[in-house]
Design a protein around this motif. Structure first.
Motif, mmCIF file in Angstrom:
data_model
loop_
_atom_site.group_PDB
_atom_site.id
_atom_site.type_symbol
_atom_site.label_atom_id
_atom_site.label_comp_id
_atom_site.label_asym_id
_atom_site.label_seq_id
_atom_site.Cartn_x
_atom_site.Cartn_y
_atom_site.Cartn_z
ATOM 1 N N ARG A 304 0.837 -1.202 0.000
ATOM 2 C CA ARG A 304 0.000 0.000 0.000
ATOM 3 C C ARG A 304 0.866 1.245 0.000
ATOM 4 N N CYS A 305 0.508 2.154 -0.904
ATOM 5 C CA CYS A 305 1.189 3.445 -0.954
ATOM 6 C C CYS A 305 0.141 4.533 -0.767
ATOM 7 N N PRO A 306 0.373 5.469 0.138
ATOM 8 C CA PRO A 306 -0.646 6.486 0.412
ATOM 9 C C PRO A 306 -0.791 7.493 -0.722
ATOM 10 N N ILE A 307 -2.020 7.945 -0.928
ATOM 11 C CA ILE A 307 -2.284 9.072 -1.817
ATOM 12 C C ILE A 307 -1.932 10.338 -1.049
ATOM 13 N N VAL A 308 -1.076 11.157 -1.634
ATOM 14 C CA VAL A 308 -0.629 12.365 -0.936
ATOM 15 C C VAL A 308 -0.953 13.588 -1.792
ATOM 16 N N GLY A 309 -1.167 14.699 -1.117
ATOM 17 C CA GLY A 309 -1.532 15.919 -1.817
ATOM 18 C C GLY A 309 -2.987 15.880 -2.252
ATOM 19 N N ARG A 310 -3.461 16.992 -2.749
ATOM 20 C CA ARG A 310 -4.856 17.112 -3.141
ATOM 21 C C ARG A 310 -5.136 16.306 -4.411
ATOM 22 N N VAL A 311 -6.207 15.515 -4.394
ATOM 23 C CA VAL A 311 -6.635 14.781 -5.591
ATOM 24 C C VAL A 311 -7.203 15.785 -6.587
ATOM 25 N N ALA A 312 -6.744 15.702 -7.828
ATOM 26 C CA ALA A 312 -7.224 16.592 -8.881
ATOM 27 C C ALA A 312 -8.277 15.871 -9.725
ATOM 28 N N MET A 313 -8.840 16.585 -10.701
ATOM 29 C CA MET A 313 -9.885 15.994 -11.524
ATOM 30 C C MET A 313 -9.388 14.768 -12.290
ATOM 31 N N ASP A 314 -8.139 14.813 -12.746
ATOM 32 C CA ASP A 314 -7.636 13.803 -13.666
ATOM 33 C C ASP A 314 -6.474 12.987 -13.125
ATOM 34 N N GLN A 315 -5.942 13.355 -11.981
ATOM 35 C CA GLN A 315 -4.737 12.686 -11.511
ATOM 36 C C GLN A 315 -4.578 12.810 -10.004
ATOM 37 N N CYS A 316 -3.756 11.932 -9.494
ATOM 38 C CA CYS A 316 -3.398 11.983 -8.078
ATOM 39 C C CYS A 316 -1.989 11.421 -7.947
ATOM 40 N N VAL A 317 -1.421 11.570 -6.765
ATOM 41 C CA VAL A 317 -0.026 11.201 -6.536
ATOM 42 C C VAL A 317 0.046 10.210 -5.384
ATOM 43 N N ALA A 318 0.794 9.122 -5.608
ATOM 44 C CA ALA A 318 1.053 8.146 -4.549
ATOM 45 C C ALA A 318 2.498 8.287 -4.094
ATOM 46 N N ASP A 319 2.690 8.218 -2.789
ATOM 47 C CA ASP A 319 4.039 8.266 -2.225
ATOM 48 C C ASP A 319 4.554 6.834 -2.140
ATOM 49 N N ALA A 320 5.519 6.505 -2.991
ATOM 50 C CA ALA A 320 6.039 5.140 -3.053
ATOM 51 C C ALA A 320 7.264 4.926 -2.183
ATOM 52 N N GLY A 321 7.670 5.949 -1.428
ATOM 53 C CA GLY A 321 8.824 5.787 -0.554
ATOM 54 C C GLY A 321 10.076 5.447 -1.338
ATOM 55 N N ASP A 322 10.708 4.324 -0.982
ATOM 56 C CA ASP A 322 11.929 3.909 -1.673
ATOM 57 C C ASP A 322 11.695 2.733 -2.614
ATOM 58 N N LEU A 323 10.414 2.463 -2.955
ATOM 59 C CA LEU A 323 10.134 1.395 -3.911
ATOM 60 C C LEU A 323 10.743 1.716 -5.274
ATOM 61 N N PRO A 324 11.224 0.711 -5.974
ATOM 62 C CA PRO A 324 11.772 0.924 -7.328
ATOM 63 C C PRO A 324 10.641 1.003 -8.357
ATOM 64 N N VAL A 325 9.922 2.098 -8.348
ATOM 65 C CA VAL A 325 8.745 2.267 -9.205
ATOM 66 C C VAL A 325 9.177 2.780 -10.574
ATOM 67 N N ALA A 326 8.466 2.303 -11.614
ATOM 68 C CA ALA A 326 8.763 2.747 -12.975
ATOM 69 C C ALA A 326 7.478 3.104 -13.697
ATOM 70 N N ILE A 327 7.605 3.951 -14.715
ATOM 71 C CA ILE A 327 6.463 4.275 -15.562
ATOM 72 C C ILE A 327 5.906 2.982 -16.162
ATOM 73 N N GLY A 328 4.591 2.848 -16.110
ATOM 74 C CA GLY A 328 3.941 1.652 -16.627
ATOM 75 C C GLY A 328 3.627 0.614 -15.583
ATOM 76 N N ASP A 329 4.123 0.775 -14.362
ATOM 77 C CA ASP A 329 3.819 -0.195 -13.309
ATOM 78 C C ASP A 329 2.321 -0.212 -13.017
ATOM 79 N N PRO A 330 1.740 -1.403 -12.772
ATOM 80 C CA PRO A 330 0.305 -1.500 -12.493
ATOM 81 C C PRO A 330 -0.045 -0.995 -11.098
ATOM 82 N N VAL A 331 -1.244 -0.437 -11.007
ATOM 83 C CA VAL A 331 -1.748 0.098 -9.741
ATOM 84 C C VAL A 331 -3.190 -0.373 -9.569
#
Length: 380
Positions: A304-331
């Motif tokens: 689980r990664c928390p949603i941080v910051g204000r949720v916008a109409m089209d997007q939101c941001v997850a704080d992945a900490g030190d996970l090796p996250v890459a573009i295209g990773d499934p959520v």
């Protein structure tokens, strides 16, 4: 071109939930597919539910009922909320039962029936304490009297008498017994007026599963049909229901930021330490409600990664900490996971947003693609 997010609907779960509930209640079932099947797709859900043994479909409005007929679904269907100037003739011609709560509506339905030359099939709704739709106790005798008069004259057939419960999802609620008693009195008055309905129904999902006295001839299942515990549990619950919808997307941007970085509008959130932020292309137009901001989480990189910051109409941001996250990773935003540390569930999203699962499910926006999996199909 592919959508930025998709709602995967497991029709096998829908069918399994129908069979599970039927084994508990021992009565006929009405699958409630209003609001486009709680956002799951009314037509595929209706077909799955009927194939698993549901005998009825329930919708709110005439357009919803007629859309089912246009898709070739001929199963018994009840439509229950209308303006007096609705096109009742179209419902009558389509063989849809019409919920009637006032004499004004009844007269309008009968006028349409006479113009069409076909009797209307109606189900009379009594208000037993919800103080919403349905005829109040003081108005009920007049409604059933007019209905019986029209029935004798051939303008209507009264197939059903029904009502709706206020808080069956609250264990031990004292209101439940009072509503059952009021419903039984409404039935007595209807029968005293000469009506002999084929169908008597009161129970919603919660009552169907927990209050045998409310079951009568038919139980209307809404939330439970979609695999969500009607008593508010965040996991699968004691009845073994399976959540049918998984809302998922992919990471579209990744950035490593230092401590003190503001995230989204405001900013309402500032990072406390260096971290990795994953941008998700879903926002409140897609069902990721702003009200859950600061509490919600998604499933990314096996945790689980928390949603941080204000949720916008089209997007939101997850704080992945030190996970090796890459573009295209499934959520996974929410799915049929166990909750309590696994994949978030729709019930958890409802709790985070201070609402009910119904609002979360029906809030999944139209631009989110729906992918319907049939029974026996594995989700990739």
């Amino acid at each position: 071109m592919s959508a930025l997010a998709e709602a995967v609907v497991d029709l096998g779960a829908i069918a399994g939930n129908v069979r599970t509930i039927a084994s508990v209640v021992g009565t006929g079932l009405m699958a409630v597919v209003k609001a486009d099947g709680f956002g799951h797709g009314a037509v595929p859900v209706a077909r799955a539910a009927l194939g698993a043994g549901a005998g009825w479909l329930g919708v709110t409005s005439a357009p919803e009922a007629l859309a089912l007929r246009a898709a070739g679904i001929t199963a018994p269907t009840l439509s229950w909320l209308h303006r007096p100037d609705d096109d009742f003739g179209a419902l009558i011609a389509a063989g849809v039962d019409i919920g009637v709560s006032t004499t004004t509506h009844l007269h309008a339905v009968v006028d349409a029936a006479y113009r069409l030359g076909l009797p209307a099939v109606v189900q009379l709704k009594a208000d037993t304490g919800l103080s919403r739709n349905g005829a109040a106790g003081s108005d009920w005798p007049e409604l059933v009297s007019w209905a019986r008069k029209y029935e004798v004259e051939g303008g209507v057939r009264v197939r059903g008498v029904w009502s709706h419960l206020a808080d069956a999802d609250v264990p031990g609620s004292p209101r439940l017994a009072g509503q059952v008693a009021a419903f039984e009195e409404a039935l007595r008055v209807a029968r005293s007026a000469g009506l002999d309905p084929d169908l008597v129904h009161l129970a919603n999902s919660a009552a169907a599963l927990s209050a045998p006295r409310t079951r009568f001839d038919l139980c209307r299942i809404g939330l439970a049909l979609y695999g969500v515990d009607p008593f508010g549990g965040t996991g699968p619950g004691e009845f073994g229901l399976r959540a049918a919808m998984t809302l998922r997307t992919t990471v579209v941007n990744v950035k490593r930021v230092p401590a003190g970085a503001g995230v989204s509008y405001g900013p309402e959130y500032v990072t406390a330490a260096p971290t990795t932020l994953a941008l998700l292309p879903v926002g409140y137009a897609d069902g990721v409600t702003r009200a859950a901001g600061g509490r919600a989480a998604v499933w990314l990189g096996g945790r689980r990664c928390p949603i941080v910051g204000r949720v916008a109409m089209d997007q939101c941001v997850a704080d992945a900490g030190d996970l090796p996250v890459a573009i295209g990773d499934p959520v996974v935003v929410f799915g049929p996971g166990q909750g309590d540390g696994g994949q978030p569930t729709v019930a958890e999203w409802a709790r985070w947003a201070g609402t009910n699962p119904h609002e979360i499910l029906t809030g999944v926006g139209a631009r989110v693609a729906r992918d319907h999996l049939h029974e026996g199909t594995e989700m990739s």
